[in-house]
Write a protein that holds these residues in place. Structure first.
Motif, PDB file in Angstrom:
ATOM      1  N   GLU A 197      -3.784   7.238 -12.175  1.00  0.00           N
ATOM      2  CA  GLU A 197      -3.543   6.678 -11.015  1.00  0.00           C
ATOM      3  C   GLU A 197      -4.112   5.350 -10.853  1.00  0.00           C
ATOM      4  N   SER A 198      -5.417   5.051 -11.138  1.00  0.00           N
ATOM      5  CA  SER A 198      -5.965   3.831 -11.023  1.00  0.00           C
ATOM      6  C   SER A 198      -5.446   2.623 -11.889  1.00  0.00           C
ATOM      7  N   ILE A 199      -4.824   3.068 -13.104  1.00  0.00           N
ATOM      8  CA  ILE A 199      -4.163   2.090 -13.929  1.00  0.00           C
ATOM      9  C   ILE A 199      -2.692   1.835 -13.030  1.00  0.00           C
ATOM     10  N   CYS A 200      -2.175   2.799 -12.769  1.00  0.00           N
ATOM     11  CA  CYS A 200      -0.889   2.598 -12.060  1.00  0.00           C
ATOM     12  C   CYS A 200      -0.855   1.959 -10.949  1.00  0.00           C
ATOM     13  N   LEU A 201      -1.962   2.238  -9.936  1.00  0.00           N
ATOM     14  CA  LEU A 201      -2.134   1.354  -8.717  1.00  0.00           C
ATOM     15  C   LEU A 201      -2.355  -0.161  -9.146  1.00  0.00           C
ATOM     16  N   ASP A 202      -3.281  -0.478 -10.002  1.00  0.00           N
ATOM     17  CA  ASP A 202      -3.587  -1.796 -10.350  1.00  0.00           C
ATOM     18  C   ASP A 202      -2.483  -2.331 -10.744  1.00  0.00           C
ATOM     19  N   ARG A 203      -1.447  -2.062 -11.600  1.00  0.00           N
ATOM     20  CA  ARG A 203      -0.260  -2.520 -12.354  1.00  0.00           C
ATOM     21  C   ARG A 203       0.780  -2.696 -10.923  1.00  0.00           C
ATOM     22  N   CYS A 204       0.822  -1.842 -10.343  1.00  0.00           N
ATOM     23  CA  CYS A 204       1.875  -1.773  -9.112  1.00  0.00           C
ATOM     24  C   CYS A 204       1.355  -2.946  -8.061  1.00  0.00           C
ATOM     25  N   VAL A 205       0.158  -3.047  -7.848  1.00  0.00           N
ATOM     26  CA  VAL A 205      -0.509  -4.109  -6.925  1.00  0.00           C
ATOM     27  C   VAL A 205      -0.364  -5.582  -7.615  1.00  0.00           C
ATOM     28  N   ALA A 206      -0.446  -5.626  -8.811  1.00  0.00           N
ATOM     29  CA  ALA A 206      -0.407  -6.890  -9.519  1.00  0.00           C
ATOM     30  C   ALA A 206       1.144  -7.299  -9.514  1.00  0.00           C
ATOM     31  N   LYS A 207       2.182  -6.488  -9.641  1.00  0.00           N
ATOM     32  CA  LYS A 207       3.458  -6.732 -10.027  1.00  0.00           C
ATOM     33  C   LYS A 207       3.840  -7.289  -8.714  1.00  0.00           C
ATOM     34  N   ALA A 261     -10.811  14.701  -5.355  1.00  0.00           N
ATOM     35  CA  ALA A 261     -11.095  13.717  -4.398  1.00  0.00           C
ATOM     36  C   ALA A 261     -10.941  12.090  -4.787  1.00  0.00           C
ATOM     37  N   GLU A 262     -11.315  11.926  -6.142  1.00  0.00           N
ATOM     38  CA  GLU A 262     -11.298  10.533  -6.690  1.00  0.00           C
ATOM     39  C   GLU A 262      -9.971  10.446  -7.560  1.00  0.00           C
ATOM     40  N   LEU A 263      -9.572   9.001  -7.632  1.00  0.00           N
ATOM     41  CA  LEU A 263      -8.322   8.913  -8.363  1.00  0.00           C
ATOM     42  C   LEU A 263      -8.624   9.148  -9.918  1.00  0.00           C
ATOM     43  N   SER A 264      -7.503   9.430 -10.525  1.00  0.00           N
ATOM     44  CA  SER A 264      -7.541   9.726 -12.027  1.00  0.00           C
ATOM     45  C   SER A 264      -7.457   8.441 -12.653  1.00  0.00           C
ATOM     46  N   LYS A 265      -7.740   8.333 -13.895  1.00  0.00           N
ATOM     47  CA  LYS A 265      -7.614   6.960 -14.643  1.00  0.00           C
ATOM     48  C   LYS A 265      -6.317   6.651 -14.673  1.00  0.00           C
ATOM     49  N   THR A 286       0.764  -1.179   0.134  1.00  0.00           N
ATOM     50  CA  THR A 286       0.107   0.151  -0.136  1.00  0.00           C
ATOM     51  C   THR A 286       0.881   1.202   0.112  1.00  0.00           C
ATOM     52  N   GLN A 287       1.739   1.070   0.840  1.00  0.00           N
ATOM     53  CA  GLN A 287       2.748   2.592   0.938  1.00  0.00           C
ATOM     54  C   GLN A 287       3.536   2.598  -0.162  1.00  0.00           C
ATOM     55  N   ALA A 288       3.966   1.483  -0.848  1.00  0.00           N
ATOM     56  CA  ALA A 288       4.802   1.853  -2.066  1.00  0.00           C
ATOM     57  C   ALA A 288       4.056   2.033  -3.349  1.00  0.00           C
ATOM     58  N   CYS A 289       3.041   1.563  -3.628  1.00  0.00           N
ATOM     59  CA  CYS A 289       2.273   1.954  -4.783  1.00  0.00           C
ATOM     60  C   CYS A 289       1.697   3.151  -4.450  1.00  0.00           C
ATOM     61  N   HIS A 290       1.263   3.616  -3.151  1.00  0.00           N
ATOM     62  CA  HIS A 290       0.644   4.913  -3.148  1.00  0.00           C
ATOM     63  C   HIS A 290       1.534   5.995  -3.419  1.00  0.00           C
ATOM     64  N   ARG A 291       2.888   5.697  -2.829  1.00  0.00           N
ATOM     65  CA  ARG A 291       4.160   6.727  -3.090  1.00  0.00           C
ATOM     66  C   ARG A 291       4.347   6.746  -4.571  1.00  0.00           C
ATOM     67  N   LYS A 292       4.351   5.736  -5.196  1.00  0.00           N
ATOM     68  CA  LYS A 292       4.642   5.497  -6.756  1.00  0.00           C
ATOM     69  C   LYS A 292       3.481   6.194  -7.527  1.00  0.00           C
ATOM     70  N   CYS A 293       2.425   6.062  -7.156  1.00  0.00           N
ATOM     71  CA  CYS A 293       1.154   6.125  -8.296  1.00  0.00           C
ATOM     72  C   CYS A 293       0.385   7.500  -7.758  1.00  0.00           C
ATOM     73  N   VAL A 294       0.463   7.838  -6.670  1.00  0.00           N
ATOM     74  CA  VAL A 294      -0.404   9.135  -6.239  1.00  0.00           C
ATOM     75  C   VAL A 294       0.317  10.152  -5.817  1.00  0.00           C
ATOM     76  N   PRO A 295       0.134  11.311  -6.550  1.00  0.00           N
ATOM     77  CA  PRO A 295       1.035  12.479  -6.178  1.00  0.00           C
ATOM     78  C   PRO A 295       0.809  12.917  -4.639  1.00  0.00           C
ATOM     79  N   PRO A 296       1.566  13.540  -4.162  1.00  0.00           N
ATOM     80  CA  PRO A 296       1.496  13.953  -2.645  1.00  0.00           C
ATOM     81  C   PRO A 296       0.387  15.137  -2.463  1.00  0.00           C
ATOM     82  N   HIS A 297       0.177  15.876  -3.413  1.00  0.00           N
ATOM     83  CA  HIS A 297      -0.771  16.825  -3.240  1.00  0.00           C
ATOM     84  C   HIS A 297      -2.015  16.687  -4.294  1.00  0.00           C
ATOM     85  N   TYR A 298      -3.174  16.253  -3.549  1.00  0.00           N
ATOM     86  CA  TYR A 298      -4.302  15.823  -4.301  1.00  0.00           C
ATOM     87  C   TYR A 298      -5.022  17.014  -4.919  1.00  0.00           C
ATOM     88  N   LYS A 299      -5.525  16.616  -6.157  1.00  0.00           N
ATOM     89  CA  LYS A 299      -5.998  17.842  -6.796  1.00  0.00           C
ATOM     90  C   LYS A 299      -7.474  17.730  -6.695  1.00  0.00           C
TER      91      LYS A 299
END
Length: 90
Positions: free
Chosen positions: A47-57, A41-45, A26-39
């Motif tokens: 960010e979602s794809i990045c998180l899916d791939r990160c978790v799968a790997k 409330a919802e994840l962008s497409k 969770t920490q690694a994928c959040h750090r990699k895929c979600v910018p520290p300053h939220y623009k």
């Protein structure tokens, strides 16, 4: 130690290890895929794809490592048995 207690300890250890793996993932994928300053409330497409791939790997590597460690453990046990048999201390 009785077998039931050993099973309980093994189960507790497994839960702890899985929780640790989940937290690290969770920490690694959040750090990699979600910018520290939220623009927004919802994840962008993206960010979602990045998180899916990160978790799968992360899960794939975790599974591969588990299989390899199990394989090495079985090899060690077999080697130990052969050594005991050759020295006659089975």
């Amino acid at each position: 130690m009785d077998p039931l207690r050993a099973q309980q300890l093994a189960a507790e250890l497994e839960v702890d290890m899985m929780a640790d793996m989940y937290n690290r993932m969770t920490q690694a994928c959040h750090r990699k895929c979600v910018p520290p300053h939220y623009k927004e409330a919802e994840l962008s497409k993206g960010e979602s794809i990045c998180l899916d791939r990160c978790v799968a790997k992360y899960l794939e590597v975790h599974e591969r490592m588990g299989k390899k460690l199990t394989e090495l453990s079985l090899q060690d046990e077999e080697l130990l048995k052969r050594m005991q048999q050759s020295t006659g201390t089975a």
